[in-house]
Design a protein around this motif. Structure first.
Motif, PDB file in Angstrom:
ATOM      1  N   LEU A   1      34.366  19.482  70.364  1.00  0.00           N
ATOM      2  CA  LEU A   1      34.459  18.157  69.760  1.00  0.00           C
ATOM      3  C   LEU A   1      33.111  17.453  69.655  1.00  0.00           C
ATOM      4  CD1 LEU A   1      37.721  16.774  71.402  1.00  0.00           C
ATOM      5  CD2 LEU A   1      37.439  17.747  69.109  1.00  0.00           C
ATOM      6  N   TRP A   2      32.081  17.991  70.325  1.00  0.00           N
ATOM      7  CA  TRP A   2      30.770  17.354  70.242  1.00  0.00           C
ATOM      8  C   TRP A   2      29.700  18.292  69.687  1.00  0.00           C
ATOM      9  CZ3 TRP A   2      29.472  12.438  70.311  1.00  0.00           C
ATOM     10  CH2 TRP A   2      28.114  12.135  70.301  1.00  0.00           C
ATOM     11  N   VAL A   3      29.508  19.423  70.326  1.00  0.00           N
ATOM     12  CA  VAL A   3      28.434  20.333  69.912  1.00  0.00           C
ATOM     13  C   VAL A   3      28.711  20.926  68.538  1.00  0.00           C
ATOM     14  CG1 VAL A   3      27.170  22.443  70.474  1.00  0.00           C
ATOM     15  CG2 VAL A   3      27.845  20.860  72.299  1.00  0.00           C
ATOM     16  N   MET A   4      29.915  21.456  68.351  1.00  0.00           N
ATOM     17  CA  MET A   4      30.222  22.111  67.076  1.00  0.00           C
ATOM     18  C   MET A   4      30.124  21.169  65.874  1.00  0.00           C
ATOM     19  SD  MET A   4      33.454  24.524  66.054  1.00  0.00           S
ATOM     20  CE  MET A   4      33.002  25.710  67.331  1.00  0.00           C
ATOM     21  N   PRO A   5      30.659  19.946  65.937  1.00  0.00           N
ATOM     22  CA  PRO A   5      30.532  19.053  64.769  1.00  0.00           C
ATOM     23  C   PRO A   5      29.087  18.764  64.372  1.00  0.00           C
ATOM     24  CG  PRO A   5      32.253  18.253  66.216  1.00  0.00           C
ATOM     25  CD  PRO A   5      31.570  19.375  66.953  1.00  0.00           C
ATOM     26  N   THR A   6      28.154  18.739  65.338  1.00  0.00           N
ATOM     27  CA  THR A   6      26.764  18.434  64.990  1.00  0.00           C
ATOM     28  C   THR A   6      26.141  19.513  64.119  1.00  0.00           C
ATOM     29  OG1 THR A   6      25.847  19.505  66.974  1.00  0.00           O
ATOM     30  CG2 THR A   6      26.419  17.169  67.145  1.00  0.00           C
ATOM     31  N   THR A   7      26.630  20.752  64.215  1.00  0.00           N
ATOM     32  CA  THR A   7      26.047  21.853  63.450  1.00  0.00           C
ATOM     33  C   THR A   7      26.893  22.253  62.249  1.00  0.00           C
ATOM     34  OG1 THR A   7      27.134  23.473  64.901  1.00  0.00           O
ATOM     35  CG2 THR A   7      24.902  22.788  65.491  1.00  0.00           C
ATOM     36  N   THR A   8      28.003  21.555  62.042  1.00  0.00           N
ATOM     37  CA  THR A   8      28.900  21.917  60.942  1.00  0.00           C
ATOM     38  C   THR A   8      29.191  20.697  60.058  1.00  0.00           C
ATOM     39  OG1 THR A   8      30.804  21.595  62.424  1.00  0.00           O
ATOM     40  CG2 THR A   8      29.949  23.842  62.202  1.00  0.00           C
ATOM     41  N   VAL A   9      30.259  19.977  60.380  1.00  0.00           N
ATOM     42  CA  VAL A   9      30.726  18.886  59.521  1.00  0.00           C
ATOM     43  C   VAL A   9      29.661  17.815  59.342  1.00  0.00           C
ATOM     44  CG1 VAL A   9      32.504  17.131  59.205  1.00  0.00           C
ATOM     45  CG2 VAL A   9      33.092  19.325  60.232  1.00  0.00           C
ATOM     46  N   MET A  10      28.990  17.449  60.435  1.00  0.00           N
ATOM     47  CA  MET A  10      27.989  16.396  60.315  1.00  0.00           C
ATOM     48  C   MET A  10      26.882  16.786  59.342  1.00  0.00           C
ATOM     49  SD  MET A  10      25.574  14.471  63.130  1.00  0.00           S
ATOM     50  CE  MET A  10      24.261  15.701  63.018  1.00  0.00           C
ATOM     51  N   MET A  11      26.540  18.071  59.300  1.00  0.00           N
ATOM     52  CA  MET A  11      25.475  18.501  58.400  1.00  0.00           C
ATOM     53  C   MET A  11      25.907  18.428  56.939  1.00  0.00           C
ATOM     54  SD  MET A  11      23.286  18.754  60.634  1.00  0.00           S
ATOM     55  CE  MET A  11      22.047  18.850  59.357  1.00  0.00           C
ATOM     56  N   ALA A  12      27.195  18.585  56.671  1.00  0.00           N
ATOM     57  CA  ALA A  12      27.682  18.401  55.295  1.00  0.00           C
ATOM     58  C   ALA A  12      27.538  16.944  54.888  1.00  0.00           C
ATOM     59  CB  ALA A  12      29.139  18.848  55.191  1.00  0.00           C
ATOM     60  N   PHE A  13      27.894  16.027  55.808  1.00  0.00           N
ATOM     61  CA  PHE A  13      27.703  14.601  55.539  1.00  0.00           C
ATOM     62  C   PHE A  13      26.216  14.303  55.346  1.00  0.00           C
ATOM     63  CE2 PHE A  13      31.621  13.760  58.414  1.00  0.00           C
ATOM     64  CZ  PHE A  13      32.470  14.086  57.365  1.00  0.00           C
ATOM     65  N   PHE A  14      25.396  14.870  56.227  1.00  0.00           N
ATOM     66  CA  PHE A  14      23.952  14.639  56.177  1.00  0.00           C
ATOM     67  C   PHE A  14      23.363  15.106  54.848  1.00  0.00           C
ATOM     68  CE2 PHE A  14      19.688  16.439  56.726  1.00  0.00           C
ATOM     69  CZ  PHE A  14      18.984  15.346  57.212  1.00  0.00           C
ATOM     70  N   ARG A  15      23.792  16.286  54.375  1.00  0.00           N
ATOM     71  CA  ARG A  15      23.238  16.803  53.120  1.00  0.00           C
ATOM     72  C   ARG A  15      23.595  15.908  51.940  1.00  0.00           C
ATOM     73  NH1 ARG A  15      21.362  21.854  51.491  1.00  0.00           N
ATOM     74  NH2 ARG A  15      22.357  22.961  53.218  1.00  0.00           N
ATOM     75  N   MET A  16      24.856  15.479  51.878  1.00  0.00           N
ATOM     76  CA  MET A  16      25.263  14.607  50.780  1.00  0.00           C
ATOM     77  C   MET A  16      24.438  13.330  50.772  1.00  0.00           C
ATOM     78  SD  MET A  16      27.183  13.925  48.149  1.00  0.00           S
ATOM     79  CE  MET A  16      28.587  15.051  48.140  1.00  0.00           C
ATOM     80  N   ARG A  17      24.248  12.748  51.954  1.00  0.00           N
ATOM     81  CA  ARG A  17      23.444  11.526  52.031  1.00  0.00           C
ATOM     82  C   ARG A  17      22.005  11.795  51.618  1.00  0.00           C
ATOM     83  NH1 ARG A  17      20.047   9.768  55.841  1.00  0.00           N
ATOM     84  NH2 ARG A  17      20.820  11.125  57.497  1.00  0.00           N
TER      85      ARG A  17
END
Length: 350
Positions: free
Chosen positions: A221-237
């Motif tokens: 719930l913490w480590v995995m989201p930083t390298t997956t879903v969050m990076m998709a949000f980051f790229r779009m931004r």
């Protein structure tokens, strides 16, 4: 206390914006509010805590991915608050600001405020030039090159969500991390106080995980989201902030963008007003909570151009970033929208 102005691209803006006329409102909007900053920080951690509690309470498999996506969005917001500290307008006391930013924003995401600040200031001074570390890092990476077809664009974001591009992202953020600065000699050199608070953070984290036994929850719930879903949000931004062009024109006013965004888009993709990126580059001393007002001031100057440096949304059907990213090469987003409406037999908007 007023935040420090660090941007050095004033000459580009002075051709199109009368900064003297906006000096008074800029000064007023540059005042730092500790209360608003701390409330924003508290809200992100409350959202994270609620997501963990949701998983524990529901105790169903489907609760985990829902919580992970929400947590990824709040991790993204923590990065935005670290960015505020990098500009010295998170808290009025800069030393306290860096400590709070490190312990509650940067360290939990394997970054350091000072390491991020060093490259971010270079980015502000040399946007989309060989001196811009972001531009230099992204240019050799084909996944950052747009426009591309809708299918290929979707494949990139899906790849981010699955962690396929994690190694690429790691190369970019490594100089911002504690270990990247320690082993890779990235600037600035780590101070004794930074060393102390980093290991205090690590000791606290390990103590909590050993005491609670929540290793699996932390990993999934913490480590995995930083390298997956969050990076998709980051790229779009990030794609919405600056175009990646091998031959930039050297005009930051047209190579930096504001994206209005819907409430839902901004919650996930651009939290805490980071969607007003052109406004931020124009007025880098203004904290995040005052960017909407400064955006309106920019609108009055005529600086914002539809389909060039101003988009209405990230994923909408008109004047959206996704249209711009999936347009036919050579077409602006506005032209792409007009072409799409013609193909669908819809009347063109005046």
């Amino acid at each position: 206390m007023y935040a420090e102005v660090v941007d050095e691209a004033d000459t580009q803006y002075s051709r199109r914006v009368d900064r003297k006329a906006l000096a008074a409102v800029t000064r007023e909007m540059s005042q730092v509010s500790n209360g608003r900053a701390l409330w924003a920080l508290a809200c992100q951690w409350l959202g994270i805590a609620a997501s963990f509690a949701f998983v524990l309470t529901v105790d169903r498999w489907w609760a985990w991915p829902i919580a992970a996506v929400i947590i990824a969005s709040r991790q993204h917001a923590l990065l935005a608050l670290m960015h505020e500290s990098a500009h010295y307008h998170f808290l009025s006391n800069r030393k306290v600001s860096d400590v709070v930013s490190d312990l509650l924003c940067a360290f939990p995401l394997n970054m350091t405020t000072a390491g991020y600040r060093h490259e971010h200031m270079l980015h502000h001074r040399y946007v989309n030039t060989p001196q811009d570390p972001y531009w230099v890092g992204q240019l050799p990476d084909a996944s950052w090159h747009f426009p591309r077809t809708p299918l290929r664009a979707a494949a990139v974001f899906l790849g981010d969500a699955l962690g396929l591009y994690a190694p690429n992202h790691l190369k970019v953020v490594m100089p911002w991390t504690y270990w990247g600065r320690l082993v890779g000699k990235a600037k600035p050199q780590i101070s004794a106080f930074e060393h102390a608070r980093y290991w205090f953070y690590v000791a606290t984290l390990v103590t909590v995980l050993v005491t609670t036994g929540a290793w699996l929850h932390w990993l999934l719930l913490w480590v995995m989201p930083t390298t997956t879903v969050m990076m998709a949000f980051f790229r779009m931004r990030a794609l919405g902030e600056h175009p990646l062009d091998a031959n930039p024109q050297g005009d930051e006013t047209r190579e930096t963008r504001d994206v209005e965004g819907t409430v839902l888009e901004n919650f996930f993709v651009a939290p805490l007003n980071v969607n007003y990126h052109l406004t931020h580059h124009t007025f880098p001393s203004v904290p995040f909570y005052n960017l909407p007002l400064m955006h309106k001031e920019l609108e009055k100057t005529g600086l914002l151009e539809v389909g060039v440096n101003h988009f209405d949304s990230y994923l909408g059907s008109e004047n959206s970033l996704i249209q711009h990213l999936t347009r036919t090469p050579g077409l602006s987003a506005a032209e792409a929208s007009a072409s799409q409406q013609q193909d669908m037999g819809q009347p063109l908007l005046s």
